[in-house]
Design an enzyme around this catalytic site. Structure first.
Site, short mmCIF file in Angstrom:
data_model
loop_
_atom_site.label_atom_id
_atom_site.label_comp_id
_atom_site.label_asym_id
_atom_site.label_seq_id
_atom_site.Cartn_x
_atom_site.Cartn_y
_atom_site.Cartn_z
N LEU A 189 0.86 -1.18 0.00
CA LEU A 189 0.00 0.00 0.00
C LEU A 189 0.89 1.23 0.00
CD1 LEU A 189 -2.61 -1.06 2.71
CD2 LEU A 189 -3.07 -0.79 0.27
N ASP A 190 0.50 2.27 -0.75
CA ASP A 190 1.30 3.48 -0.73
C ASP A 190 1.07 4.26 0.56
OD1 ASP A 190 -1.05 4.94 -1.04
OD2 ASP A 190 -0.86 5.04 -3.21
N VAL A 191 1.77 5.38 0.70
CA VAL A 191 1.79 6.10 1.97
C VAL A 191 0.39 6.53 2.41
CG1 VAL A 191 2.66 8.15 3.16
CG2 VAL A 191 4.13 6.91 1.58
N ARG B 74 -6.97 5.10 -8.42
CA ARG B 74 -7.28 6.53 -8.42
C ARG B 74 -7.58 7.02 -9.85
NH1 ARG B 74 -2.87 6.31 -4.50
NH2 ARG B 74 -3.72 6.77 -2.44
N ALA C 257 -2.56 5.34 1.46
CA ALA C 257 -3.55 4.27 1.54
C ALA C 257 -3.49 3.60 2.91
CB ALA C 257 -3.31 3.23 0.44
#
Length: 303
Positions: free
Chosen positions: A97-99, A208, A101
């Site tokens: 997961l990115d920062v 997104r 999320a």
């Protein structure tokens, strides 16, 4: 604790990643907590060794010395001499997961890292939340369903393809772009909307972008405000350990609780071409590497 505690760490478990925290920082925090727990146990009694020491002769009035065999503790294994018993752990991270999320993040410890690869090969779908317009969503799902059939390399006229399609078991044979197997609107109150997306091989950036493209299809604009994974393969939010639970005993218990489900789900979902005999039994320590997930997200549209 020592080696016995380490043996109970072989497998998969899930944690809840809050927004604003990098997955690498999360992984390092978990490793540090586990190492602290493993090294906190009572050290074993030091080994004894025989040394010949000079000492006075008993009962002698003269100042005579003699060598006497004496048992003394060996300091070579003492914690202050050799340092901590455990200095690193093999911890793999599943579908990252990115920062910004948040949600379920699956980790594997030790041999459990191999199971992350098995989870990836099983092509479990992932849920994501955002927004709606039933007609647009139906078109998106239909186009991705056709792509899924193509990447599954199955004969559409065969009984196997029919049964797998009916059972929702179609999976790509190899690597593929993001594939959506289900998408629906959970909440629609303009300009806000919430989507639930079941998908595989996605990134948060693609999700997104999907919201943005839905806005364009509606001849409007839409942005993704939040991504939240609610499932990664067979791990759900109920399985995800909160930050206060990222300790040795909680993770050991989570791995042991998940072990039977890990084996059962991987055997059920891996293709027949994969040697299921290589999978561990539910009674043995687990191994791991590679994931799939569930995400939830919020979005807003301007009309």
């Amino acid at each position: 604790m020592g080696s016995a505690g380490l043996a109970r760490l072989q497998g998969l478990f899930a944690v809840y990643k809050p927004p604003g925290l990098k997955w690498l920082h999360l992984r390092d925090t978990v490793e540090r907590q586990l190492l602290n727990g493993l090294n906190a146990g009572k050290p074993p009694a030091p080994e004894q060794r025989v040394r010949f020491l000079l000492g006075p002769v008993e009962g002698s009035e003269k100042k005579e010395l003699m060598l006497t065999a004496t048992s003394v503790p060996s300091l070579t294994t003492h914690r202050l001499v050799r340092g901590p018993a455990f200095t690193s752990l093999k911890i793999g991270v599943g579908h990252r997961l990115d920062v910004q999320a948040s949600g379920v993040l699956v980790l594997g410890v030790g041999h459990g890292c191999r199971l992350l690869t098995d989870m990836y090969d099983a092509h479990f779908t992932k849920h994501v939340s955002r927004e709606k317009l039933d007609r647009i969503l139906a078109v998106i799902q239909g186009s991705h369903q056709k792509a899924l059939v193509m990447y599954s390399n199955l004969d559409l006229q065969s009984q196997e393809a029919y049964e797998m399609a009916v059972g929702g078991m179609l999976r790509p044979m190899n690597k593929s772009p993001m594939l959506i197997t289900g998408i629906r609107c959970l909440h629609f109150e303009p300009p806000e909307f919430l989507l639930e997306v079941q998908c595989m091989h996605e990134t948060q950036q693609q999700l997104r972008k999907l919201v943005h493209e839905i806005g364009l299809e509606l001849k409007s604009s839409a942005i993704c405000r939040q991504v939240r994974r609610t499932r990664d393969g067979f791990f759900t939010l109920d399985d995800a350990l909160l930050r206060t639970q990222w300790d040795l005993h909680s993770i050991q218990d989570a791995i042991q609780d998940a072990a039977p489900r890990v084996v059962a789900e991987l055997r059920k979902n891996l293709r027949s071409g994969v040697d299921s005999q290589q999978l561990p039994s539910a009674e043995q320590p687990q191994h791991s590497k590679g994931p799939s997930s569930t995400v939830q997200g919020g979005s807003c549209a301007k009309h």
